[in-house]
Each structure stands twice: as structure tokens, then as C-alpha cells.
Design a protein around this motif. Sequence first.
Motif, short mmCIF file in Angstrom:
data_model
loop_
_atom_site.label_atom_id
_atom_site.label_comp_id
_atom_site.label_asym_id
_atom_site.label_seq_id
_atom_site.Cartn_x
_atom_site.Cartn_y
_atom_site.Cartn_z
N THR A 99 71.42 19.44 61.90
CA THR A 99 70.69 19.13 60.69
C THR A 99 70.79 20.28 59.69
OG1 THR A 99 69.14 17.78 61.95
CG2 THR A 99 68.43 18.48 59.75
N VAL A 100 71.02 19.93 58.42
CA VAL A 100 71.08 20.92 57.34
C VAL A 100 69.88 20.69 56.43
CG1 VAL A 100 72.41 21.74 55.35
CG2 VAL A 100 73.60 21.00 57.44
N PRO A 101 69.04 21.71 56.19
CA PRO A 101 67.91 21.55 55.26
C PRO A 101 68.39 21.10 53.88
CG PRO A 101 67.72 23.60 56.49
CD PRO A 101 69.09 23.06 56.78
N GLN A 102 67.57 20.33 53.20
CA GLN A 102 67.99 19.75 51.92
C GLN A 102 68.37 20.81 50.90
OE1 GLN A 102 65.15 16.99 50.32
NE2 GLN A 102 66.56 16.17 48.80
N GLU A 103 67.64 21.93 50.92
CA GLU A 103 67.92 22.98 49.93
C GLU A 103 69.23 23.72 50.23
OE1 GLU A 103 65.13 24.68 53.08
OE2 GLU A 103 65.34 22.83 51.90
N GLN A 104 69.79 23.50 51.42
CA GLN A 104 71.05 24.17 51.78
C GLN A 104 72.26 23.24 51.74
OE1 GLN A 104 70.67 26.34 55.50
NE2 GLN A 104 68.62 27.09 54.99
N VAL A 105 72.06 22.03 51.27
CA VAL A 105 73.17 21.09 51.20
C VAL A 105 74.12 21.52 50.09
CG1 VAL A 105 73.84 18.70 50.73
CG2 VAL A 105 71.78 19.19 52.09
N ASP A 107 77.24 21.51 47.26
CA ASP A 107 77.64 20.55 46.24
C ASP A 107 78.80 19.67 46.68
OD1 ASP A 107 75.66 21.51 44.58
OD2 ASP A 107 77.00 22.92 43.53
N ASP A 108 79.61 20.18 47.60
CA ASP A 108 80.77 19.41 48.04
C ASP A 108 80.49 18.58 49.29
OD1 ASP A 108 80.55 21.43 49.87
OD2 ASP A 108 82.68 22.01 49.81
N SER A 109 79.22 18.31 49.56
CA SER A 109 78.88 17.47 50.72
C SER A 109 79.46 16.07 50.53
CB SER A 109 77.36 17.39 50.89
OG SER A 109 76.76 16.77 49.78
N ILE A 110 79.64 15.39 51.64
CA ILE A 110 80.31 14.09 51.65
C ILE A 110 79.29 13.00 51.97
CG2 ILE A 110 82.11 12.70 52.74
CD1 ILE A 110 83.46 15.40 53.49
N SER A 174 70.60 11.52 47.58
CA SER A 174 69.65 12.61 47.34
C SER A 174 68.57 12.71 48.41
CB SER A 174 68.99 12.42 45.97
OG SER A 174 68.33 11.16 45.92
N GLY A 175 68.77 12.05 49.53
CA GLY A 175 67.76 12.02 50.56
C GLY A 175 67.71 13.28 51.39
N PRO A 176 66.79 13.32 52.36
CA PRO A 176 66.60 14.53 53.15
C PRO A 176 67.55 14.67 54.33
CG PRO A 176 64.99 12.87 53.77
CD PRO A 176 65.79 12.28 52.65
N TRP A 177 68.39 13.68 54.60
CA TRP A 177 69.20 13.71 55.81
C TRP A 177 70.61 14.18 55.52
CZ3 TRP A 177 66.72 8.60 55.30
CH2 TRP A 177 65.47 8.58 55.93
N ALA A 178 70.93 15.36 56.04
CA ALA A 178 72.27 15.92 55.90
C ALA A 178 72.63 16.62 57.20
CB ALA A 178 72.33 16.89 54.72
N TYR A 179 73.91 16.57 57.56
CA TYR A 179 74.34 17.13 58.84
C TYR A 179 75.67 17.87 58.69
CZ TYR A 179 70.96 13.68 60.46
OH TYR A 179 69.81 12.95 60.63
#
Length: 289
Positions: A99-105, A107-110, A174-179
Motif C-alpha cells: 500500500t502507498v499512502p495517498q500523499e506519496q502517490v 504523478d506517473d502512477s498507472i 483520485s481515491g485512497p487506494w494505491a499500490y
Amino acid sequence: MTGFQSNSQQSTEKYQLTIDQIQSSPVEHALYEPDDSPLFGDPAETALENILPAGRHTTYGYEPLPNDAYVESEGSFYQIKYIVTGRQQLERQVVRVDTVPQEQVPDDSILVETLERPSARVIKILHSYTVSGGESGSAELLRDDGYVLRRPSEGESRLASGELDGQVVTMTDSGPWAYRVEVTTEQLTETAHTALTVEVANSQGEFREVVFGSRIDADLSPSELPTEPREILEQAIANRTYSEEAPISGAFDRLLDLLGLGTVDTAENGKLLWYDDEFYRYGLYIDTE
């Protein structure tokens, strides 16, 4: 006494019978046909080509065909069976996520929806597993918190190529879920699943009897039903649903027994009914209000 509410109030159970007509015949409905997706359809087609009419097809760590499914070849009908024929050490790629915190996502996330299905499906399975704390239905698809790439199209995906290793994938814009994705190559002991067929009928008439004996949960005719249960069933068919609150009537209770639903605790669905030369799918839902 003002403000007093009785503790003796009881919840009410509502019994809802649902019935939907199936447009195909029981024989057509029972026969398995692979879909046209590369992920599931292609390996299924390959397996069928190898096992019909009397061959074998072995895969490691997964089963490309549904066990006990019925298939047809040149006028004869077969049931698919699996046997375990050993195990083998294989090099497999395993996908895990952190899991990646939202503030650490970055700009080039997919965005997961931009990925092709073999890759997107794996990330979604791992997401479901993560947010449920390992309690999701997808948990059985994983091995030590990782998804093993086994199917041919998975081996040709962006995950397998290493393109997504180390990348951050988001589930929404723009949600809270990033990995952050991690792909490793590991030596795994994989079970050998060998598919084969057993002939069950050599004519459509014979196969119809097989289907009615193995797949039809209730085979009822109007002339054999008591009047009141018959009227309830036909009302349910006409309206696609029928419901009563507990205590239910004797006629409804009798109908549920005839449909094999007399012992249901909360829900039962996907049952198959043949009634008055028509084919239906039915279920029972018991809601507490």
C-alpha cells in the motif's frame, strides 16, 4: 410511562421466492462452451482440443476447464474430470503489492483500468485481498499473499514483462487506494492437474436424462402439485417473485419443500426447475426486518 419502548418487539422474517425463465433448453444450458477471452477462453480451447474425445491435458497449478462440466463432440456427450498426476518444480513469477499512502502517490502512477485484463485482474484481486485483511473470496487465488502468473496470457502481460515492477498502480483517479507492484521470480512446487473426459451419453436423448438426473433440482408438473402450492408457484412465475412473512402459510411451506428449499437458513440461489415444459432458475431469500 413516557419514553418506554418494549423489549419484547420481535423481528419479522420475510421469505422471498424468485423465479426467472431460462431461454435455452436444459441440454443447451448444461453444455460448457469456453468464452472468447485470451485469459480463460484460449487455455480452455487448447485443453478441449487435447481431451476430446479420449485424450488428456495437463496443466500445473491451475485447471483451465471447469470440473464436472459437460461437453459434446461428434454427437457424443462427455463429462470433464480431473486427476492429480504429480507435482513439478517450476520457475514462476509472483506478483505482490504494498500500500502507498495517498500523499506519496507519484504523478506517473498507472490507473488500473488502463491495463489490459490479465494485469488489471491480478491487481484487483490483490487489492480486494488487501482491503479485506485477507478475508475476501479472492484469498484462495493467492499463494503466500502473492498471485502466481500461470496462465499463458498472464505470462505475456505487462506484469510478466517486468514493465510494472516497482510501479505504483491506483484503483481510482483520485481515491485512497494505491499500490506499489513487486514482481519476483521464484521456484515453486506446482500440482499437476490432468483433465480427461468420461463419456456419459451417445445421443441427445440419453444426455437429456443425464442432465435431468444431475443438474435439475426440481422436476414438477401442474397435475402432480396440490392446488394451493401450484397457484403460488404459477404466481411466482408470472411475477418473477412471491413473498410471505413468517409464519408462512402451509401451502408456501409445502412448495418450498417440493423445490428443495425447506431447510434454507438465509439464502439459496441458482437452483434449476423444469415445470410444465419450461425451464427456470430460482432461489429463496430470507430477510430479517
